[in-house]
Design a protein around this motif. Structure first.
Motif, PDB file in Angstrom:
ATOM      1  N   MET A 233       0.831  -1.200   0.000  1.00  0.00           N
ATOM      2  CA  MET A 233       0.000   0.000   0.000  1.00  0.00           C
ATOM      3  C   MET A 233       0.868   1.254   0.000  1.00  0.00           C
ATOM      4  O   MET A 233       0.586   2.225  -0.713  1.00  0.00           O
TER       5      MET A 233
ATOM      6  N   ARG B  61       2.122   1.767  -3.467  1.00  0.00           N
ATOM      7  CA  ARG B  61       1.071   2.271  -4.360  1.00  0.00           C
ATOM      8  C   ARG B  61       0.793   3.737  -4.098  1.00  0.00           C
ATOM      9  O   ARG B  61       0.630   4.535  -5.029  1.00  0.00           O
ATOM     10  N   ASP B  62       0.740   4.130  -2.827  1.00  0.00           N
ATOM     11  CA  ASP B  62       0.456   5.526  -2.484  1.00  0.00           C
ATOM     12  C   ASP B  62       1.541   6.451  -3.011  1.00  0.00           C
ATOM     13  O   ASP B  62       1.256   7.527  -3.554  1.00  0.00           O
ATOM     14  N   SER B  63       2.801   6.050  -2.859  1.00  0.00           N
ATOM     15  CA  SER B  63       3.906   6.903  -3.309  1.00  0.00           C
ATOM     16  C   SER B  63       3.932   7.013  -4.821  1.00  0.00           C
ATOM     17  O   SER B  63       4.134   8.100  -5.372  1.00  0.00           O
TER      18      SER B  63
ATOM     19  N   LYS C  19       1.270   9.342  -6.016  1.00  0.00           N
ATOM     20  CA  LYS C  19       1.598  10.757  -5.811  1.00  0.00           C
ATOM     21  C   LYS C  19       2.375  11.334  -6.980  1.00  0.00           C
ATOM     22  O   LYS C  19       2.263  12.524  -7.286  1.00  0.00           O
TER      23      LYS C  19
ATOM     24  N   THR D 188       5.933   8.971   2.961  1.00  0.00           N
ATOM     25  CA  THR D 188       5.546   9.232   4.342  1.00  0.00           C
ATOM     26  C   THR D 188       6.656   8.740   5.271  1.00  0.00           C
ATOM     27  O   THR D 188       7.631   8.124   4.838  1.00  0.00           O
TER      28      THR D 188
END
Length: 244
Positions: A4, A7-9, A12, A38
């Motif tokens: 996750m 995927r989030d990075s 972005k 993060t």
């Protein structure tokens, strides 16, 4: 490192204002991508440094006159997050690199797919991976330099700060210098944990001056890190060309 977080990075990357990033690169030779990672993936990447596996070499800077501190080049396969970010960032940077080369009247144009560019590097004997992780302690620094590694050079690279200024370390600012026939200029780029900076590897075009209104100038760029005053600083560097 969780799927996750990766995927989030990667998501972005496409959400940034790439027109604005291109303008900043044109004007200053660098641009900040705030909050690319993060805190958790930053800490997890920094925790990889003491491990003995996953790397192809370790460099102690003082032995080579590079400064003080040390870094390690990752081996293939890269950590999944870094591999995904390298592939996600490259297609946004390639059009900027191609535009710069056209302005500088350089024939080289880069494919929009990283794997295609890496095949070009590998066919020329540049097969060693260049993404790296750097570790600095009190009194360490990185001399101004350029990361070239062979004939095939992608003109932009990315560094991600894994440590938090003021908490994990003090000092240790990212520094760029610019040199032309008009003189030299230094730029200090402020970063927080998880921020990335895109910057010029070697040279970039600059607008014509008043005395030569039609001539694009070529600016030589170098980057480094100022002295760490306290604590420990970790950074990941994503270079898009491989090394001989």
């Amino acid at each position: 490192m969780t799927a996750m977080a990766s995927r989030d990075s990667v998501a972005k990357v496409g959400a940034y204002d790439w027109a604005g990033i291109g303008q900043s690169l044109d004007a200053h030779g660098n641009a900040v991508l705030p909050g690319l990672l993060t805190a958790r993936p930053c800490d997890e990447l920094a925790a990889l440094y003491p491990r003995g596996d996953g790397y192809r070499s370790r460099i102690v800077m003082a032995r080579h006159g590079f400064g003080r501190g040390e870094y390690k080049y990752f081996a293939y396969p890269l950590p999944p997050l870094l591999d995904q970010l390298r592939h996600a960032l490259y297609p946004w940077l390639a059009p900027i690199a191609n535009r710069w080369n056209r302005q500088l009247k350089m024939a080289t144009q880069y494919p929009l797919d990283l794997d295609a560019f890496l095949r070009r590097c590998h066919e020329a004997g540049q097969t060693r991976p260049t993404p790296l992780i750097l570790q600095y302690g009190e009194g360490d620094y990185n001399c101004l330099h350029q990361d070239l590694y062979g004939d095939h050079v992608f003109p932009l690279q990315v560094a991600i700060l894994l440590s938090e200024p003021g908490r994990d370390f003090t000092g240790g600012e990212f520094v760029m210098t610019e040199r032309s026939n008009k003189g030299q200029r230094a730029d200090v780029v402020a970063l927080r944990q998880g921020d990335a900076v895109v910057f010029t590897v070697h040279q970039r075009p600059a607008p014509p001056t008043g005395s030569r209104p039609r001539e694009i100038r070529k600016l030589a760029m170098r980057h480094g890190v100022s002295r760490i005053r306290s604590g420990q600083r970790h950074t990941v560097g994503l270079i898009f060309h491989d090394a001989k």
